[in-house]
Design an enzyme around this catalytic site. Structure first.
Site, PDB file in Angstrom:
ATOM      1  NE  ARG A  63     -20.172  -8.764  30.206  1.00  0.00           N
ATOM      2  CZ  ARG A  63     -20.215  -8.689  31.539  1.00  0.00           C
ATOM      3  NH1 ARG A  63     -19.149  -8.934  32.237  1.00  0.00           N
ATOM      4  NH2 ARG A  63     -21.332  -8.385  32.177  1.00  0.00           N
ATOM      5  CB  THR A  64     -22.443  -4.844  24.913  1.00  0.00           C
ATOM      6  OG1 THR A  64     -22.606  -6.221  25.263  1.00  0.00           O
ATOM      7  CG2 THR A  64     -22.743  -4.653  23.444  1.00  0.00           C
ATOM      8  CE  LYS A  91     -37.728  15.483  31.105  1.00  0.00           C
ATOM      9  NZ  LYS A  91     -36.979  16.550  30.443  1.00  0.00           N
ATOM     10  NE  ARG A 113     -27.318  -4.908  25.533  1.00  0.00           N
ATOM     11  CZ  ARG A 113     -26.462  -5.659  26.230  1.00  0.00           C
ATOM     12  NH1 ARG A 113     -26.481  -5.638  27.555  1.00  0.00           N
ATOM     13  NH2 ARG A 113     -25.599  -6.430  25.608  1.00  0.00           N
ATOM     14  CG  HIS A 141     -25.771  -9.776  22.237  1.00  0.00           C
ATOM     15  ND1 HIS A 141     -25.082  -8.747  21.629  1.00  0.00           N
ATOM     16  CD2 HIS A 141     -25.396  -9.746  23.543  1.00  0.00           C
ATOM     17  CE1 HIS A 141     -24.324  -8.143  22.535  1.00  0.00           C
ATOM     18  NE2 HIS A 141     -24.497  -8.728  23.703  1.00  0.00           N
TER      19      HIS A 141
HETATM   20  N1   CP Z   1     -22.233 -10.167  27.103  1.00  0.00           N
HETATM   21  C1   CP Z   1     -22.934  -9.031  27.304  1.00  0.00           C
HETATM   22  O1   CP Z   1     -23.771  -8.629  26.488  1.00  0.00           O
HETATM   23  O2   CP Z   1     -22.640  -8.407  28.482  1.00  0.00           O
HETATM   24  P1   CP Z   1     -23.278  -7.005  28.932  1.00  0.00           P
HETATM   25  O3   CP Z   1     -24.744  -7.240  29.194  1.00  0.00           O
HETATM   26  O4   CP Z   1     -22.532  -6.616  30.177  1.00  0.00           O
HETATM   27  O5   CP Z   1     -23.082  -6.019  27.818  1.00  0.00           O
END
Ligand code: CP
Length: 317
Positions: A63-64, A91, A113, A141
């Protein structure tokens, strides 16, 4: 075409903890405009033409990652995508070297991320580009919390005084902490509910109620935000079995029928169907799970737009 006069107080989105209430309200209000944009026949605006954004994903995402890429493309930004798997990280290249090499190709913003809590704070001390935290380990998040707050506002109006319960694996969840900070700043009352082993002992110090009683918590709340059991982050067993967890803590239709109250059901995804939430609840009319995903694009457009505005002066909406 109009320009925004309000500015964020910060050039990065590292966590909700570091945002002011006025920043959150500015992002949510700007998202209303971008939600209208993404529902037009032509979903693209030229606001971030000449801005280059790198999406750096050192951890899995559906999603993100897609949501940020769509948001960037709908703002007409140039986009580069990086995944740790298949890169020179394998590496032995360090995070700072990786990012500095990407930035030397004239990148203006970094969406990242990373599994290490605080990785974004470290980068912010060493690079000039704006950084957006797309999830740092079990820490924060922030863009998920902002899209959750936007979706809640759409469903129930102002969050001041509204009661929200975050159910499930609080201990391993970055969504939980960001939601707690965001909801409290917006004036909501927050409770967490789950098995004692999955609720950190320090949570009451954050001003959050703690409950181990699912039925009582469902009856108390206006909104239930159900979180995934994060087995991949559990190095020891925190629950006897998924079957037992589902029986005592899973949100299912019989629990909802027993409270006889129309509450809003949310989940950030990905869902473990039949574990923390049953399919008949996840797919019910009370559920706004797919609206959360739709809103994610609008909210991330607002965040990127406001950060670009902060960096480079007034940009047209
Ligand atoms: N909600 C969320 O962060 O989903 P993903 O891990 O798929 O990005």
């Amino acid at each position: 075409m109009t320009t925004t006069t309000q500015e964020l107080s910060t050039k990065h989105i590292l966590g909700i903890k570091y945002l002011q209430k006025s920043d959150i309200e500015l992002i949510l209000d700007t998202s209303v405009h971008f939600k209208e944009v993404i529902n037009r026949p032509i979903k693209k605006v030229p606001s971030l033409r000449d801005v280059t954004i790198a999406n750096l994903f050192f951890e899995n995402s559906t999603r993100t990652k897609i949501s940020f890429e769509l948001a960037e493309k709908r703002l007409s930004a140039d986009v580069v995508n990086f995944s740790a798997s298949g890169s020179s990280v394998k590496k032995g290249e360090t995070l700072l070297d990786t990012v500095n090499n990407i930035l030397s190709m004239k990148v203006d913003m970094v969406v990242m991320r990373h599994p290490a809590p605080g990785a974004h704070h470290f980068l912010a001390q060493h690079i000039d580009a704006s950084i957006v935290n797309a999830g740092d380990g079990t820490h924060e998040h922030p863009t998920q919390a902002l899209l959750d707050a936007f979706s809640m506002r759409e469903a129930v109006g102002s969050l001041k005084g509204k009661k929200v319960v975050i159910f499930g694996d609080i201990k391993h969840s970055r969504v939980a902490l960001s939601n707690i900070f965001c909801l409290q700043k917006l004036g909501a009352k927050v409770r967490v509910c789950g098995p004692p082993t999955l609720i950190p002992k320090h949570l009451p110090k954050l001003g959050v109620e703690v409950s181990y009683d699912v039925k009582n918590s469902l009856a108390w709340c206006d909104i239930a935000n159900v979180l995934r059991i994060q087995l991949e982050r559990q190095d020891i067993k925190y629950i006897p079995s998924l079957r037992e967890y589902s029986q005592y803590f899973g949100i299912n239709k019989s629990f909802l029928d027993s409270i006889n109250k129309d509450i809003v059901i949310m989940h950030p995804g990905p869902i473990n169907r039949g574990v923390e939430i049953s399919s008949d609840v996840a797919d019910s009319d009370q559920s706004i799970i797919l609206q959360q995903v739709e809103n994610g694009v609008a909210v991330r457009m607002a965040i990127l737009f406001l950060l670009a505005n902060k960096r480079g002066g007034k940009i047209s909406l």
